[in-house]
Design a protein around this motif. Structure first.
Motif, short mmCIF file in Angstrom:
data_model
loop_
_atom_site.label_atom_id
_atom_site.label_comp_id
_atom_site.label_asym_id
_atom_site.label_seq_id
_atom_site.Cartn_x
_atom_site.Cartn_y
_atom_site.Cartn_z
N GLU A 268 32.04 -28.24 39.32
CA GLU A 268 33.03 -28.51 38.29
C GLU A 268 33.68 -29.89 38.47
O GLU A 268 34.44 -30.33 37.62
N LYS A 269 33.39 -30.54 39.58
CA LYS A 269 33.95 -31.86 39.84
C LYS A 269 32.87 -32.92 39.78
O LYS A 269 31.69 -32.65 39.87
N LYS A 270 33.30 -34.17 39.62
CA LYS A 270 32.40 -35.31 39.62
C LYS A 270 32.52 -36.03 40.96
O LYS A 270 33.62 -36.23 41.48
N TYR A 271 31.38 -36.44 41.52
CA TYR A 271 31.36 -37.10 42.81
C TYR A 271 30.57 -38.40 42.72
O TYR A 271 29.56 -38.48 42.01
N LEU A 272 31.02 -39.40 43.47
CA LEU A 272 30.20 -40.59 43.65
C LEU A 272 29.06 -40.24 44.60
O LEU A 272 29.30 -39.84 45.74
N PHE A 273 27.82 -40.36 44.12
CA PHE A 273 26.68 -39.94 44.93
C PHE A 273 26.36 -40.93 46.05
O PHE A 273 25.85 -40.54 47.10
N PHE A 274 26.65 -42.21 45.85
CA PHE A 274 26.27 -43.23 46.82
C PHE A 274 27.49 -43.99 47.33
O PHE A 274 28.44 -44.20 46.58
N VAL A 275 27.42 -44.40 48.59
CA VAL A 275 28.59 -45.02 49.21
C VAL A 275 28.32 -46.44 49.69
O VAL A 275 29.24 -47.22 49.89
N SER A 276 27.05 -46.82 49.88
CA SER A 276 26.75 -48.17 50.36
C SER A 276 25.38 -48.61 49.87
O SER A 276 24.52 -47.79 49.54
N SER A 277 25.20 -49.93 49.83
CA SER A 277 23.92 -50.49 49.39
C SER A 277 23.68 -51.81 50.11
O SER A 277 24.60 -52.41 50.67
N LYS A 278 22.42 -52.25 50.09
CA LYS A 278 22.04 -53.47 50.81
C LYS A 278 20.90 -54.15 50.07
O LYS A 278 19.89 -53.52 49.74
N LEU A 279 21.07 -55.44 49.80
CA LEU A 279 20.02 -56.24 49.19
C LEU A 279 19.19 -56.89 50.30
O LEU A 279 19.71 -57.63 51.13
N ILE A 280 17.89 -56.60 50.31
CA ILE A 280 16.97 -57.17 51.30
C ILE A 280 15.80 -57.78 50.53
O ILE A 280 14.97 -57.06 49.97
N ASN A 281 15.76 -59.11 50.48
CA ASN A 281 14.75 -59.82 49.71
C ASN A 281 14.78 -59.32 48.26
O ASN A 281 15.81 -59.45 47.61
N ASP A 282 13.69 -58.75 47.77
CA ASP A 282 13.65 -58.27 46.38
C ASP A 282 14.02 -56.80 46.25
O ASP A 282 13.91 -56.23 45.16
N TYR A 283 14.46 -56.17 47.33
CA TYR A 283 14.71 -54.73 47.31
C TYR A 283 16.19 -54.44 47.51
O TYR A 283 16.89 -55.12 48.27
N ILE A 284 16.64 -53.39 46.83
CA ILE A 284 17.99 -52.88 47.05
C ILE A 284 17.87 -51.47 47.64
O ILE A 284 17.23 -50.60 47.05
N PHE A 285 18.47 -51.27 48.81
CA PHE A 285 18.53 -49.97 49.46
C PHE A 285 19.90 -49.36 49.14
O PHE A 285 20.93 -50.00 49.37
N ILE A 286 19.92 -48.14 48.63
CA ILE A 286 21.17 -47.48 48.25
C ILE A 286 21.27 -46.18 49.02
O ILE A 286 20.37 -45.33 48.95
N LEU A 287 22.35 -46.02 49.77
CA LEU A 287 22.51 -44.88 50.68
C LEU A 287 23.55 -43.90 50.17
O LEU A 287 24.57 -44.30 49.60
N PRO A 288 23.33 -42.59 50.39
CA PRO A 288 24.18 -41.56 49.81
C PRO A 288 25.50 -41.37 50.54
O PRO A 288 25.67 -41.77 51.70
N GLN A 289 26.42 -40.75 49.85
CA GLN A 289 27.70 -40.37 50.44
C GLN A 289 27.56 -38.97 51.03
O GLN A 289 27.18 -38.03 50.34
N ASN A 290 27.84 -38.83 52.31
CA ASN A 290 27.84 -37.52 52.96
C ASN A 290 29.23 -37.28 53.53
O ASN A 290 29.62 -37.87 54.53
N ASN A 291 29.97 -36.43 52.87
CA ASN A 291 31.34 -36.14 53.30
C ASN A 291 31.62 -34.66 53.06
O ASN A 291 30.70 -33.85 52.98
N MET A 292 32.88 -34.30 52.93
CA MET A 292 33.24 -32.90 52.78
C MET A 292 32.98 -32.36 51.38
O MET A 292 33.25 -31.20 51.09
N THR A 293 32.49 -33.19 50.48
CA THR A 293 32.26 -32.74 49.10
C THR A 293 30.81 -32.75 48.68
O THR A 293 30.43 -32.02 47.76
N CYS A 294 29.97 -33.57 49.30
CA CYS A 294 28.56 -33.60 48.90
C CYS A 294 27.68 -34.02 50.07
O CYS A 294 28.10 -34.74 50.97
N ILE A 295 26.43 -33.53 50.03
CA ILE A 295 25.45 -33.82 51.08
C ILE A 295 24.15 -34.26 50.42
O ILE A 295 23.68 -33.64 49.47
N CYS A 296 23.57 -35.35 50.93
CA CYS A 296 22.30 -35.84 50.40
C CYS A 296 21.53 -36.51 51.53
O CYS A 296 22.11 -37.22 52.36
N SER A 297 20.22 -36.27 51.59
CA SER A 297 19.35 -36.87 52.61
C SER A 297 18.38 -37.87 52.02
O SER A 297 17.42 -38.28 52.68
#
Length: 399
Positions: A268-297
């Motif tokens: 019933e709530k909205k969550y930000l799925f991702f918490v950090s990102s990194k630009l490496i050459n032509d690629y962007i790596f986007i990492l998930p938020q893992n806290n008390m509200t959501c889990i992603c691997s």
């Protein structure tokens, strides 16, 4: 314009990395540290990379570490504690570097420390914010000025590095009291902030301290990550989407991430799925938020040239991910990206050429670190990272 991109999914099951061309067995190195500690990972909240190597702070012990270009980690120096900070846990867990200076940024501390690599000394800069945790994770040195952004209070801090004086504290975005996490990027003399509470990117001009709000018409409620590739901005928010934006004309391309798997505390709530990102050459790596509200691997890898998207699974299914089992980008070495996994106490290593995945332990310069702690007597064994071996513990006890 809505665009699905070219989506490829990599799954990793029971110690095997499955790809569309087969599978790659993960090899695990034998632990070389003390049997006391169980692993040889120095837990950190992120790193700073330059040509000299990688710098980071152990979030448990508040020690500044250096990793050389061969991947070996050693202690640089213990960071002081100010009178307001009760313990070392996440006191100054973030750092940035320019030339021969490193700035240690506060989370629970109320002080920014400037560390001189030449004479091994610290200077302190006291910062007054109306909160108990500062969460300064974004900072930039422009000329002789240090700009620091605290999402927890939504303010930009301007510091004169010649005098160590805080010149101004300016409200720039909505305070994020619960976590303080957020991202911003610096382009020339402007800082672009991902606003978490509404669908805008804030452009802050450091030359005149004015700000402009760019509305991103994508149907999202706000944003958690932001990167810039020299032409476009890339954002993620509350929807399972990745947005490519041109702030000059308002053009937005949406990439749908329908295969993203997230376990939520409440639907019933909205969550930000991702918490950090990194630009490496032509690629962007986007990492998930893992806290008390959501889990992603899963992490997202976007090729900004071809717009190919990979959803990469970083999980051993015999060891389920728990709340706060974060995935943290640490560094790139020999064209391999190292992502620190709190759940596994190890790195996930992604080859940038083949995108094959393996697991690895941190390569610690044990002789250097043992000698460092030995000079300080038994103090070393109190470090939660437990860098001393059993033989060194006995040696310290004997004096």
């Amino acid at each position: 314009i809505f665009h699905f991109g070219k989506t490829k999914i990599l799954y990793q099951l029971n110690g095997l990395c499955w790809k569309n061309i087969g599978c790659n067995k993960i090899t695990k190195r034998e632990n070389t540290l003390s049997k006391i500690c169980g692993d040889n990972m120095i837990y950190n909240d992120g790193t700073f990379e330059d040509n000299s190597g990688t710098w980071f702070v152990g979030y448990r012990d508040n020690v500044l570490y250096y990793m050389d270009n061969q991947g070996k980690v050693k202690i640089e120096e213990e960071i002081p504690l100010d009178i307001y900070t009760k313990d070392t846990y996440r006191a100054n867990p973030f750092c940035i570097k320019k030339e021969d200076k490193i700035w240690l940024l506060p989370e629970k501390s109320k002080t920014i420390y400037e560390y001189d690599l030449n004479n091994k000394t610290f200077k302190s800069i006291k910062v007054e914010l109306d909160c108990s945790r500062y969460s300064i994770r974004n900072a930039w040195v422009l000329g002789s000025t240090l700009w620091c952004l605290s999402f927890r209070v939504g303010k930009m801090i301007k510091i004169d590095l010649k005098t160590g004086v805080v010149l101004s504290i300016l409200a720039v975005c909505t305070p994020k009291i619960e976590s303080g996490c957020g991202e911003a990027v610096c382009v020339d003399d402007k800082i672009y902030i991902a606003e978490w509470s509404k669908n805008i990117v804030i452009e802050f001009d450091t030359t005149n301290e004015n700000k402009i709000e760019h509305v991103i018409n994508c149907g999202d409620l706000g944003f958690g990550t932001i990167q810039y590739d020299g032409k476009f901005f890339y954002l993620t928010g509350y929807n399972k989407c990745l947005y490519k934006c041109d702030l000059n004309n308002g053009y937005v391309t949406t990439f749908f991430l329908d295969d993203l798997k997230v376990m939520l505390e409440s639907t019933e709530k909205k969550y930000l799925f991702f918490v950090s990102s990194k630009l490496i050459n032509d690629y962007i790596f986007i990492l998930p938020q893992n806290n008390m509200t959501c889990i992603c691997s899963q992490i997202i890898i976007l090729n900004t040239k071809t717009e190919e998207i990979q959803i990469v699974e970083l999980q051993n299914y015999d060891k389920p991910r728990k709340f706060d089992d974060c995935l943290i980008y640490n560094f790139i070495l020999n064209n391999e990206v190292y992502i620190h996994d709190y759940n596994e106490s190890q790195y996930w290593v992604i080859n940038m050429n083949t995108f094959e995945i393996r697991q690895a332990k941190m390569n610690i310069n044990k002789e250097h670190n043992d000698n460092y702690w030995k000079k300080r007597g038994i103090k070393g064994i109190h470090s939660e990272n437990e860098l001393l071996g059993l033989e060194n513990l006995i040696s310290c006890l004997r004096g």
